[in-house]
Design a protein around this motif. Structure first.
Motif, PDB file in Angstrom:
ATOM      1  N   PHE A 142       6.567  40.444  24.496  1.00 48.74           N
ATOM      2  CA  PHE A 142       6.815  39.001  24.472  1.00 48.74           C
ATOM      3  C   PHE A 142       6.804  38.395  23.072  1.00 48.74           C
ATOM      4  N   GLN A 143       6.491  39.191  22.051  1.00 55.00           N
ATOM      5  CA  GLN A 143       6.490  38.665  20.690  1.00 55.00           C
ATOM      6  C   GLN A 143       6.593  39.822  19.705  1.00 55.00           C
ATOM      7  N   ALA A 156      10.260  44.964  24.250  1.00 57.73           N
ATOM      8  CA  ALA A 156      11.055  43.746  24.459  1.00 57.73           C
ATOM      9  C   ALA A 156      12.393  44.112  25.095  1.00 57.73           C
ATOM     10  N   PRO A 241       3.110  32.060  22.603  1.00 57.43           N
ATOM     11  CA  PRO A 241       4.132  32.084  21.556  1.00 57.43           C
ATOM     12  C   PRO A 241       5.347  31.209  21.843  1.00 57.43           C
ATOM     13  N   ARG A 242       5.585  30.890  23.118  1.00 61.25           N
ATOM     14  CA  ARG A 242       6.733  30.052  23.458  1.00 61.25           C
ATOM     15  C   ARG A 242       6.579  28.639  22.905  1.00 61.25           C
ATOM     16  N   ARG A 246       7.695  30.529  15.443  1.00 67.77           N
ATOM     17  CA  ARG A 246       7.724  31.989  15.444  1.00 67.77           C
ATOM     18  C   ARG A 246       7.073  32.573  14.190  1.00 67.77           C
ATOM     19  N   VAL A 249       3.372  32.675  14.667  1.00 65.29           N
ATOM     20  CA  VAL A 249       2.973  33.733  15.594  1.00 65.29           C
ATOM     21  C   VAL A 249       2.963  35.089  14.885  1.00 65.29           C
ATOM     22  N   VAL A 250       4.048  35.382  14.179  1.00 66.63           N
ATOM     23  CA  VAL A 250       4.165  36.690  13.530  1.00 66.63           C
ATOM     24  C   VAL A 250       3.126  36.849  12.426  1.00 66.63           C
TER      25      VAL A 250
END
Length: 259
Positions: A142-143, A156, A241-242, A246, A249-250
């Motif tokens: 998911f990420q 993914a 994360p949605r 981004r 998150v990373v």
């Protein structure tokens, strides 16, 4: 009596699928590289549950491996009602520092073999208008995950591919499920050369593989397209994360997984 084919069946989630499906009176075709482990598991399940168990010793990264598995099944005259694409591997470290051959092999096992087996066995399921496929992905699907970059990217793919197959085939009586477990009791962390200090510092309890399998089969019965197993905090991990940038998150994952 239905028949299930399970890849990566010699341990972890694959062996747990074999045991649970044997209890549910499925005949089994077990695929893995380790002949000794497959023979031991097959003998145990045949004796305990009075089912038929066939083993296929095969490295799914080898050229022509999936065709060899399919041909062996056809030669035996077996019909696969449930395909469990469980075989997979991971590798910890910065992409540029890790052996290229291992990264390419991961793509071959986690994606190419899964796609080929799905295509080979799905054709017969569509003709019969019945059958099921479980593709084992991960909450890593998911990420993006720095230091597990190829692994997360392959999972993914598995998630996206499986959900697409679910939509294409659900009206034909065929169920397709992407199984997305969190940290599970298996040899994954050891095989991926994951630092013990990072594994212990995550604070997440390893979930028994049999629990993951039971949750997966419940989701399959409900014809879900995917299921996240392992309880809290896994649903939070895959959904947060949605709602975040981004890059944030990373970067956060990179800091968490950096040695």
């Amino acid at each position: 009596m239905p028949t299930a084919l399970i890849t990566g069946a010699s341990g972890g989630i694959g062996a747990a699928f074999a045991i649970e499906l044997a209890q549910r009176q499925h005949n089994l075709i077990l695929v893995a590289r380790s002949e000794a482990k497959l023979q031991q598991l097959a003998a145990q399940l045949q004796q305990e549950f009075n089912i038929l168990v066939e083993i296929i010793v095969q490295d799914l990264t080898a050229p022509g491996a999936t065709t060899a598995v399919f041909d062996a099944v056809v030669k035996k005259g077996w019909t696969v009602d449930l395909l469990v694409n469980n075989a997979g591997c991971g590798d910890y470290g910065a992409f540029a520092d890790r052996p290229l051959a291992k990264q390419v092999g991961m793509v071959q096992l986690n994606i190419v073999a899964l796609v080929e087996l799905s295509h080979l066995f799905l054709s017969g399921m569509r003709e019969r208008k019945s059958g099921s496929i479980i593709n084992v992905a991960s909450i890593a699907a998911f990420q993006p995950m720095p230091y597990l970059s190829i692994y997360a990217a392959t999972k993914a793919f598995v998630l996206s591919f499986s959900e697409a197959l679910w939509a294409e085939n659900k009206d034909l009586g065929i169920r397709v499920l992407a199984l997305c477990p969190g940290p599970t009791e298996s040899d994954f962390f050891k095989a991926a050369e994951f630092p013990a200090s990072l594994a212990s510092s995550s604070g997440q309890k390893l979930v028994p593989a049999d629990e993951v399998v039971r949750d997966a089969l419940k989701a399959l019965e409900k014809n879900q397209s995917n299921v996240v197993t392992g309880g809290f905090p896994n649903p939070l991990i895959v959904n947060m994360p949605r709602f975040m940038p981004r890059e944030l998150v990373v970067n956060s994952i990179a800091k968490l997984f950096r040695r």
